[in-house]
Design an enzyme around this catalytic site. Structure first.
Site, PDB file in Angstrom:
ATOM      1  N   CYS A  40       2.309 -13.967 -17.403  1.00  0.00           N
ATOM      2  CA  CYS A  40       2.561 -14.749 -18.615  1.00  0.00           C
ATOM      3  C   CYS A  40       3.806 -14.254 -19.352  1.00  0.00           C
ATOM      4  CB  CYS A  40       1.388 -14.621 -19.569  1.00  0.00           C
ATOM      5  SG  CYS A  40      -0.155 -15.165 -18.863  1.00  0.00           S
ATOM      6  N   ARG A  48       9.241 -14.513 -14.057  1.00  0.00           N
ATOM      7  CA  ARG A  48       8.030 -13.693 -14.051  1.00  0.00           C
ATOM      8  C   ARG A  48       6.884 -14.362 -13.291  1.00  0.00           C
ATOM      9  NH1 ARG A  48       8.057  -9.967 -18.479  1.00  0.00           N
ATOM     10  NH2 ARG A  48       5.829 -10.136 -18.760  1.00  0.00           N
ATOM     11  N   TRP A  65       0.320 -17.681 -16.475  1.00  0.00           N
ATOM     12  CA  TRP A  65      -0.010 -17.397 -15.073  1.00  0.00           C
ATOM     13  C   TRP A  65      -1.524 -17.260 -15.051  1.00  0.00           C
ATOM     14  CZ3 TRP A  65      -1.670 -13.175 -11.911  1.00  0.00           C
ATOM     15  CH2 TRP A  65      -1.296 -13.276 -10.566  1.00  0.00           C
ATOM     16  N   ASN A 115      -0.434 -12.620 -23.834  1.00  0.00           N
ATOM     17  CA  ASN A 115      -0.231 -12.105 -22.478  1.00  0.00           C
ATOM     18  C   ASN A 115      -1.166 -10.915 -22.328  1.00  0.00           C
ATOM     19  OD1 ASN A 115       0.675 -11.014 -20.079  1.00  0.00           O
ATOM     20  ND2 ASN A 115       2.678 -10.398 -20.860  1.00  0.00           N
ATOM     21  N   GLY A 116      -1.914 -10.864 -21.229  1.00  0.00           N
ATOM     22  CA  GLY A 116      -2.866  -9.773 -21.038  1.00  0.00           C
ATOM     23  C   GLY A 116      -4.234 -10.327 -20.715  1.00  0.00           C
ATOM     24  N   GLU A 128       8.736  -3.370   4.357  1.00  0.00           N
ATOM     25  CA  GLU A 128       9.397  -4.055   3.244  1.00  0.00           C
ATOM     26  C   GLU A 128      10.045  -5.358   3.743  1.00  0.00           C
ATOM     27  OE1 GLU A 128       9.364  -4.109   0.188  1.00  0.00           O
ATOM     28  OE2 GLU A 128      11.230  -5.040  -0.422  1.00  0.00           O
ATOM     29  N   LYS A 170       9.165  -9.069   2.348  1.00  0.00           N
ATOM     30  CA  LYS A 170      10.185 -10.004   1.857  1.00  0.00           C
ATOM     31  C   LYS A 170      10.004 -11.363   2.515  1.00  0.00           C
ATOM     32  CE  LYS A 170      11.266  -8.578  -0.916  1.00  0.00           C
ATOM     33  NZ  LYS A 170      10.993  -7.345  -1.559  1.00  0.00           N
ATOM     34  N   GLU A 176       6.840 -13.143   1.303  1.00  0.00           N
ATOM     35  CA  GLU A 176       6.930 -13.531  -0.109  1.00  0.00           C
ATOM     36  C   GLU A 176       7.720 -14.821  -0.304  1.00  0.00           C
ATOM     37  OE1 GLU A 176       7.067  -9.704  -3.081  1.00  0.00           O
ATOM     38  OE2 GLU A 176       8.755  -9.908  -1.727  1.00  0.00           O
ATOM     39  N   HIS A 179      -2.216  -0.585  20.355  1.00  0.00           N
ATOM     40  CA  HIS A 179      -3.578  -0.468  19.841  1.00  0.00           C
ATOM     41  C   HIS A 179      -4.056  -1.764  19.181  1.00  0.00           C
ATOM     42  CE1 HIS A 179      -3.580   3.721  20.887  1.00  0.00           C
ATOM     43  NE2 HIS A 179      -2.461   3.907  20.199  1.00  0.00           N
ATOM     44  N   LYS A 219       6.787 -11.706 -11.097  1.00  0.00           N
ATOM     45  CA  LYS A 219       7.735 -10.594 -11.037  1.00  0.00           C
ATOM     46  C   LYS A 219       7.099  -9.315 -11.550  1.00  0.00           C
ATOM     47  CE  LYS A 219      11.761  -8.692 -10.563  1.00  0.00           C
ATOM     48  NZ  LYS A 219      12.043  -8.346  -9.163  1.00  0.00           N
TER      49      LYS A 219
HETATM   50  C1  G6P Z   1       5.038  -7.696  -8.121  1.00  0.00           C
HETATM   51  C2  G6P Z   1       6.456  -8.097  -7.755  1.00  0.00           C
HETATM   52  C3  G6P Z   1       6.982  -7.159  -6.676  1.00  0.00           C
HETATM   53  C4  G6P Z   1       6.897  -5.711  -7.141  1.00  0.00           C
HETATM   54  C5  G6P Z   1       5.463  -5.353  -7.579  1.00  0.00           C
HETATM   55  C6  G6P Z   1       5.439  -4.007  -8.284  1.00  0.00           C
HETATM   56  O1  G6P Z   1       4.197  -7.932  -7.053  1.00  0.00           O
HETATM   57  O2  G6P Z   1       6.494  -9.431  -7.285  1.00  0.00           O
HETATM   58  O3  G6P Z   1       8.339  -7.464  -6.393  1.00  0.00           O
HETATM   59  O4  G6P Z   1       7.287  -4.874  -6.105  1.00  0.00           O
HETATM   60  O5  G6P Z   1       4.983  -6.320  -8.512  1.00  0.00           O
HETATM   61  O6  G6P Z   1       6.160  -4.113  -9.485  1.00  0.00           O
HETATM   62  P1  G6P Z   1       6.908  -2.932 -10.212  1.00  0.00           P
HETATM   63  O7  G6P Z   1       7.583  -3.582 -11.383  1.00  0.00           O
HETATM   64  O8  G6P Z   1       5.836  -1.967 -10.637  1.00  0.00           O
HETATM   65  O9  G6P Z   1       7.852  -2.327  -9.257  1.00  0.00           O
END
Ligand code: G6P
Length: 607
Positions: A2, A27, A74, A99-100, A481, A485, A488, A504, A602
């Site tokens: 949010c 976000r 959100w 937010n929260g 990673e 990516k 995502e 395995h 985000k």
């Molecule tokens: C969300 C974002 C990711 C990020 C993760 C951790 O899932 O989409 O890109 O890696 O949070 O966030 P931080 O701000 O703690 O690195």
């Protein structure tokens, strides 16, 4: 997650609020809304979907007012629909954005319903609106009402509230969720982060947990958790305004990928001198803390967790002390054994990730000290940790993290040196690492020059449904990673395995429809990795290899892109670049929303 924006000014604020919401779009959200103090009282407009849908509705029927609040939601409690979108109101008296998560909202809701308050949404936020309305029967000031009710809220919140009887004020409060106050000239603002307000101000005030603040156009009055008047410092935004614009790039993600040479340099700036680390960059207390460290516990989420996995290899090899790495959402809820002399190291782009923050709070009193590697100055993790090393990557807008990751790795290497000096790392190795770090920006530049070839390679993935990523050693988390990516932003299923584990289980999946991506630099593991790649080829799997030497040959079914030279220690940073570009181009080919992928946020500020 949010996003909140609020404004109190002597000019109309509808467009300021909408622009703020647009800047918070990164976000992640699924509905949006605004409420303004108008001549006809508080009026609101809400829409599901994008902020543009809200902007279109407001274009047709504008809301005139100089005080207002706005929100991108959100969904947590209740589906994403208009009734659940914020702001929430209690009758026509007041409006709230939040937010929260209010953990005890069900009890509060039952109590309020029994007293006749009618609920029109499934959200936890609506209880705040009715609690405030009830409190305003007892006290006349909105500030006092907010201060009185927040004690009843369990969980996390950042709030913005407006009330019909006084259109010249906006009240805000926070505990555990991010919120900044933007300080203007004859106007003041609130938002979930500074980026949302850079159009109107570059001066910000950060509230402490439990603070309540009343904003009018002319002043900001803050009270602390005990109700006493409090002074909160105003600071200047550190990065240029342009950092939050896309410029010539089609997407923020691409811009951020290309910024990496520059931000890695920024992360090193002032922290290395000659062939040495300047340890003072960790703060005055760091030296005496580092002297006592006997092991490291790393906690993070998502991409930041992957940075932690790489740091584990570095710390155990170069420092020679144990290093554990775990995702915050598991660590915070299990019984953990914390050995003496533990440095608790959190990694977070935003500094606001709820699970990481909760893990820190859970163990803060039981660890030697806490250190955060973070990209957002003033964020909760930075404020609550004993030591902080900022990554200096500048605002990262694309939901999929790119430059934050490579600068985290840079900062983690500096941390490794600081710890290593007290254990196994001699001055010569330190000099070698510093020299490798210095070369890194240019090598990343060279890796970026492979973009056109990678774009071409992307075509082989766009129609596929599953992919497998492989790596060994420090390149295993890099491959993880890369897989993250791809899933995502392109929504293609991507799995990652340490290549030695292929036989395995995952080998059973390999066929011509499952492209296999491998990161294969020149290092001690290369021969082992090549044997693993043979296992893939023997089952008809197509290989896409990022290789560091001519010892991996292109042949039918094996596509090889040769990477620029780099020191072995820095391979994890360099080999991340082509995987970022690959996922980006696959996503573009698939036509997905690259910067705001579906269902993702985000900054995950709720559990
Ligand atoms: C969300 C974002 C990711 C990020 C993760 C951790 O899932 O989409 O890109 O890696 O949070 O966030 P931080 O701000 O703690 O690195």
């Amino acid at each position: 997650m949010c996003g909140i924006v609020g404004a109190v000014a002597s000019r109309p604020v509808q467009e300021i609020l909408l622009e703020g919401l647009r800047r918070l779009e990164y976000r992640g959200y699924d509905s949006a809304g605004v409420a303004l103090q108008t001549e006809k009282g508080i009026q609101r407009c809400r829409r599901t979907g994008k902020v543009q849908a809200l902007a279109d509705a407001l274009h047709d029927q504008p809301l005139q007012g100089k005080t207002g609040i706005a929100h991108t939601r959100w969904a947590t409690h209740g589906v994403p629909n208009e009734a659940n979108a914020h702001p929430h109101m209690s009758a026509d008296q007041l409006a709230v954005v939040h937010n929260g998560i209010i953990e005890n909202f069900e009890e509060l809701k039952q109590e309020l319903q029994a007293q006749g308050y009618e609920f029109s949404s499934d959200t936890d936020t609506e209880v705040i609106a009715h609690l405030l309305a009830r409190e305003l029967n007892k006290v006349s000031s909105l500030h006092t009402a907010v201060a009185n009710i927040i004690g009843q809220l369990e969980g996390a919140y950042a709030l913005g509230v407006i009330e019909k009887s006084d259109p010249s004020q906006l009240v805000t409060a926070r505990k555990g969720s991010p919120l900044v106050i933007g300080v203007g000239m004859g106007e003041n603002f609130i938002a979930s982060d500074q980026l949302a307000l850079l159009q109107v101000t570059d001066r910000f005030m950060f509230l402490e947990d439990g603070d309540v603040a009343t904003l009018t156009a002319e002043q900001i009055i803050v009270t602390d958790i005990n109700g006493a008047k409090a002074e909160r410092k105003v600071s200047q935004f550190e990065h240029g305004v342009s950092a939050a614009d896309k410029g010539e790039y089609k997407h923020f993600m691409l811009k951020e990928i290309y910024e990496q040479p520059e931000v890695i340099s920024a992360c090193l700036e002032g922290r290395i001198s000659g062939d040495k680390l300047l340890e003072q960059c960790f703060g005055a207390r760091a030296a005496s803390i580092f002297d006592q460290v006997k092991q490291v516990q790393i906690i993070a989420c998502g991409t930041s967790f992957h940075a932690g996995l790489i740091a584990k290899y570095w710390i155990e090899e170069l420092v020679g002390i144990p290093c554990m790495v775990e995702v915050a959402s598991e660590y915070r809820y299990r019984t953990v054994v914390i050995p003496q002399g533990t440095l608790f190291l959190t990694i977070s782009q935003s500094g606001e990730t709820a699970d990481t923050l909760a893990a820190l709070r859970e163990v803060q009193s039981r660890v030697l000290a806490s250190l955060v590697i973070c990209n957002v100055p003033g964020s909760s993790l930075v404020r609550e940790s004993d030591l902080a090393l900022m990554t200096n990557a500048g605002p990262e807008i694309g939901v999929a993290s790119t430059k934050a990751f490579t600068t985290q790795l840079t900062a983690l290497m500096l941390t490794t040196i600081a710890l290593g000096r007290r254990h196994n790392l001699d001055a010569q190795t330190e000099a070698t690492i510093i020299s490798a770090l210095r070369k890194l920006p240019q090598q990343v530049e060279q890796a970026l020059a492979m973009d056109a070839d990678i774009e071409q390679m992307a075509g082989a993935f766009a129609e596929k449904h599953h992919t497998l990523f492989l790596g060994r050693g420090t390149l295993y988390p890099v491959a993880k990673e890369g897989a993250l990516k791809l899933k995502e932003i392109s929504y293609i299923h991507a799995e990652c395995y340490p290549a030695g584990e292929l036989k395995h289980g995952p080998l059973a999946l390999v066929d011509k429809d499952m492209p296999v991506v491998a990161v294969a630099p020149q290092n001690d593991m290369l021969d082992k990795l090549k044997a693993n790649l043979q296992e893939v080829r023997a089952r008809g799997g197509e290989l896409f290899v990022f290789a560091g030497s001519d010892r991996v040959q292109a042949e039918e079914g094996t596509y090889v892109l040769t990477m620029p030279e780099c020191e072995e220690i820095m391979q994890p940073v360099l080999y991340t670049i082509p995987l970022q570009l690959l996922s980006y181009h696959v996503a573009v080919l698939k036509g997905t929303d690259v910067d705001q992928p579906r269902n993702l946020a985000k900054s995950v500020t709720v559990e």
